[in-house]
Design an enzyme around this catalytic site. Sequence first.
Site, short mmCIF file in Angstrom:
data_model
loop_
_atom_site.label_atom_id
_atom_site.label_comp_id
_atom_site.label_asym_id
_atom_site.label_seq_id
_atom_site.Cartn_x
_atom_site.Cartn_y
_atom_site.Cartn_z
N SER A 54 -12.28 30.41 3.04
CA SER A 54 -11.20 29.43 2.98
C SER A 54 -11.18 28.61 1.70
O SER A 54 -10.16 28.03 1.35
CB SER A 54 -11.24 28.49 4.18
OG SER A 54 -12.32 27.59 4.08
N LYS A 98 -13.33 21.56 3.12
CA LYS A 98 -11.94 21.64 2.67
C LYS A 98 -11.74 20.67 1.52
O LYS A 98 -12.63 19.96 1.10
CB LYS A 98 -10.98 21.26 3.82
CG LYS A 98 -11.14 22.08 5.09
CD LYS A 98 -10.78 23.53 4.90
CE LYS A 98 -11.08 24.33 6.17
NZ LYS A 98 -11.00 25.76 5.97
#
Length: 197
Positions: A54, A98
Amino acid sequence: MNASETELVDRRDDEIGSGARAFVDWIVVVAVALTVAFLVRGFLLAHFVVEGSSMDTTLTTGDRVFVNKLSYRLHDPNRGDVVVLHQINGATERDLIKRVVALPGETIEMTNCEVRVTEAGATESRVLSEPYLDRDVISATCGGDFDAVSVPADHVFVMGDNRSGSQDSRNLGPIAESDLVGRAFVVFWPRSDWRWL
């Protein structure tokens, strides 16, 4: 017992006493070191191992990062920070890594792979400059467009750098600042990947 025997006994007592003192000193040193390590690990610094794609190519599977756990106790998150956050799904809990792309009070949307942010108090949105993205990784879909989302107070909107392969605020919604473990600030392993974030 003559004088030389007395000296020998005294010397042996001194040796036993100094050996016991050295042992106690070592116990104290080890106890202090363990306490400091526990406090640093518990409140200041942690390390995490990246799993998944990710955050490609900023971070790849197997990268180990140090996370400053004290960071957001001292100041608010900033746009562009790489953060570790808690995610709770039913009975399972895991940490995600993230990037912060929108802050409290802002509105964020994405159209044709362009992220637009309207800052708090502003009337017009602007295209977010994201130099950290690898254009070779970003596909034409970018994971799909999304309509404007308002970020509530004490929350941030996070996305993975690999937009088409990330579970982030587009699925999870804005993330409460209390769910942020801290700010990842350096890749320390493998040595070939060492860099500041």
